[in-house]
Design a protein around this motif. Structure first.
Motif, mmCIF file in Angstrom:
data_model
loop_
_atom_site.group_PDB
_atom_site.id
_atom_site.type_symbol
_atom_site.label_atom_id
_atom_site.label_comp_id
_atom_site.label_asym_id
_atom_site.label_seq_id
_atom_site.Cartn_x
_atom_site.Cartn_y
_atom_site.Cartn_z
ATOM 1 N N ILE A 107 2.925 2.731 7.894
ATOM 2 C CA ILE A 107 1.683 3.449 8.157
ATOM 3 C C ILE A 107 0.476 2.592 7.790
ATOM 4 O O ILE A 107 -0.502 2.504 8.531
ATOM 5 C CB ILE A 107 1.650 4.772 7.375
ATOM 6 C CG1 ILE A 107 2.720 5.735 7.916
ATOM 7 C CG2 ILE A 107 0.274 5.426 7.449
ATOM 8 C CD1 ILE A 107 2.817 7.043 7.166
ATOM 9 N N ILE A 108 0.551 1.928 6.645
ATOM 10 C CA ILE A 108 -0.568 1.103 6.183
ATOM 11 C C ILE A 108 -0.765 -0.117 7.086
ATOM 12 O O ILE A 108 -1.907 -0.505 7.373
ATOM 13 C CB ILE A 108 -0.343 0.693 4.715
ATOM 14 C CG1 ILE A 108 -0.520 1.926 3.811
ATOM 15 C CG2 ILE A 108 -1.297 -0.425 4.297
ATOM 16 C CD1 ILE A 108 -0.218 1.682 2.359
ATOM 17 N N ARG A 115 -9.679 3.506 3.093
ATOM 18 C CA ARG A 115 -8.302 3.234 3.522
ATOM 19 C C ARG A 115 -7.374 4.369 3.113
ATOM 20 O O ARG A 115 -6.509 4.796 3.883
ATOM 21 C CB ARG A 115 -7.821 1.912 2.921
ATOM 22 C CG ARG A 115 -8.453 0.656 3.511
ATOM 23 C CD ARG A 115 -7.847 -0.585 2.882
ATOM 24 N NE ARG A 115 -6.432 -0.689 3.221
ATOM 25 C CZ ARG A 115 -5.938 -1.450 4.198
ATOM 26 N NH1 ARG A 115 -6.754 -2.177 4.949
ATOM 27 N NH2 ARG A 115 -4.649 -1.499 4.436
ATOM 28 N N ARG A 116 -7.540 4.862 1.904
ATOM 29 C CA ARG A 116 -6.699 5.966 1.432
ATOM 30 C C ARG A 116 -6.912 7.217 2.277
ATOM 31 O O ARG A 116 -5.966 7.923 2.633
ATOM 32 C CB ARG A 116 -7.012 6.263 -0.037
ATOM 33 C CG ARG A 116 -6.442 5.272 -1.024
ATOM 34 C CD ARG A 116 -5.034 5.620 -1.418
ATOM 35 N NE ARG A 116 -4.990 6.781 -2.312
ATOM 36 C CZ ARG A 116 -3.875 7.309 -2.788
ATOM 37 N NH1 ARG A 116 -2.719 6.802 -2.449
ATOM 38 N NH2 ARG A 116 -3.909 8.345 -3.595
ATOM 39 N N SER A 158 1.260 4.126 -2.210
ATOM 40 C CA SER A 158 0.115 3.863 -1.350
ATOM 41 C C SER A 158 -0.970 3.062 -2.052
ATOM 42 O O SER A 158 -1.473 2.069 -1.512
ATOM 43 C CB SER A 158 -0.463 5.196 -0.853
ATOM 44 O OG SER A 158 -1.769 5.036 -0.369
ATOM 45 N N LEU A 159 -1.350 3.472 -3.246
ATOM 46 C CA LEU A 159 -2.440 2.803 -3.957
ATOM 47 C C LEU A 159 -2.133 1.329 -4.158
ATOM 48 O O LEU A 159 -2.995 0.466 -3.947
ATOM 49 C CB LEU A 159 -2.683 3.490 -5.302
ATOM 50 C CG LEU A 159 -3.804 2.900 -6.157
ATOM 51 C CD1 LEU A 159 -5.134 2.977 -5.441
ATOM 52 C CD2 LEU A 159 -3.882 3.623 -7.496
ATOM 53 N N GLU A 160 -0.896 1.018 -4.544
ATOM 54 C CA GLU A 160 -0.518 -0.376 -4.778
ATOM 55 C C GLU A 160 -0.637 -1.205 -3.499
ATOM 56 O O GLU A 160 -1.134 -2.329 -3.515
ATOM 57 C CB GLU A 160 0.913 -0.438 -5.313
ATOM 58 C CG GLU A 160 1.102 0.265 -6.643
ATOM 59 C CD GLU A 160 2.554 0.296 -7.059
ATOM 60 O OE1 GLU A 160 3.375 -0.369 -6.398
ATOM 61 O OE2 GLU A 160 2.872 0.982 -8.050
ATOM 62 N N MET A 161 -0.183 -0.638 -2.384
ATOM 63 C CA MET A 161 -0.198 -1.391 -1.125
ATOM 64 C C MET A 161 -1.617 -1.597 -0.608
ATOM 65 O O MET A 161 -1.945 -2.656 -0.065
ATOM 66 C CB MET A 161 0.675 -0.681 -0.086
ATOM 67 C CG MET A 161 2.167 -0.775 -0.392
ATOM 68 S SD MET A 161 3.239 -0.130 0.923
ATOM 69 C CE MET A 161 3.067 1.638 0.616
ATOM 70 N N HIS A 162 -2.466 -0.589 -0.775
ATOM 71 C CA HIS A 162 -3.859 -0.750 -0.354
ATOM 72 C C HIS A 162 -4.570 -1.803 -1.198
ATOM 73 O O HIS A 162 -5.347 -2.615 -0.685
ATOM 74 C CB HIS A 162 -4.607 0.580 -0.457
ATOM 75 C CG HIS A 162 -4.301 1.533 0.654
ATOM 76 N ND1 HIS A 162 -4.513 1.219 1.983
ATOM 77 C CD2 HIS A 162 -3.784 2.790 0.638
ATOM 78 C CE1 HIS A 162 -4.158 2.256 2.736
ATOM 79 N NE2 HIS A 162 -3.710 3.209 1.943
#
Length: 220
Positions: free
Chosen positions: A124-125, A146-147, A194-198
């Motif tokens: 998704i990211i 982004r989030r 999610s936070l880590e990947m962003h």
């Protein structure tokens, strides 16, 4: 007590007001009046009357710690900062709630195979730049943007995979709980990673390349 002052739109009074005020929070000792609780997760429970025009009672709980917020989110699913979830207790406590982010109005184009197999968080990211042009001028604003976009897209995919099952109904309470837990667990798993990947994407975009992700530190 909620009061809507609407003399400005109702009587076109230029000096009138168009605002809502909520009062009677319980005085200065109430957790709702404590400035230290600003930003805390809170639950408002309305006991509906038979005529559904008003409620007989309102109970409010304010989380006093991160642990309490985590406990609530294991029951109702993720609550993003600045957003609200609403619905009947049977929906909310089962992880099926209505949020006010208006994500449905955006209707993003998604790959056909996502309609068959739920995409991973990284998929998704990676897909986001193909349908969004991010406008954040600073890392902070970019991270929030982004989030938000990712959550919009995630909810749209989730709707495709879950809504039909909900509409079909359930043969037992256990079947309902099983699906609700599945939805809730997927949301929590997405949120945590999610936070880590962003951050990884933003670090690279701003030239910070000497770092590692998902690394194991001392004592794990």
């Amino acid at each position: 007590r909620a009061v809507y002052y609407n003399s400005k739109p109702r009587t076109l009074n230029p000096k009138g007001r168009n605002e809502t005020r909520i009062t009677c929070w319980g005085g200065k000792k109430s957790p709702l009046q404590n400035q230290k609780n600003t930003g805390a997760l809170a639950i408002f429970c309305f006991s509906a009357s038979d005529n559904l025009k008003d409620c007989d009672l309102v109970e409010v709980w304010v989380c006093g710690s991160i642990d309490e917020e985590d406990l609530v989110e294991t029951i109702i699913g993720e609550v993003l900062p600045g957003t609200a979830l609403s619905g009947l207790s049977t929906q909310l406590l089962g992880g099926f709630a209505i949020d006010d982010t208006n994500w449905k109005s955006r209707n993003h184009e998604i790959p056909e195979h996502w309609k068959v197999t739920f995409p991973s968080g990284s998929e998704i990211i990676e897909y986001l730049p193909k349908i969004f042009k991010f406008k954040g001028e600073t890392p902070d604003k970019l991270l929030l943007e982004r989030r938000e976009k990712e959550y919009d897209l995630f909810r749209q995919v989730e709707e495709l995979h879950v809504l039909d099952k909900v509409k079909e109904g359930f043969d037992s309470v256990e079947d309902f709980i099983e699906l609700a837990n599945s939805v809730s667990n997927r949301r929590k798993s997405r949120s945590g990673k999610s936070l880590e990947m962003h951050l990884e994407k933003i670090f690279v975009a701003y030239g910070l390349v000497k770092f590692t992700t998902q690394s194991v530190t001392e004592g794990k």
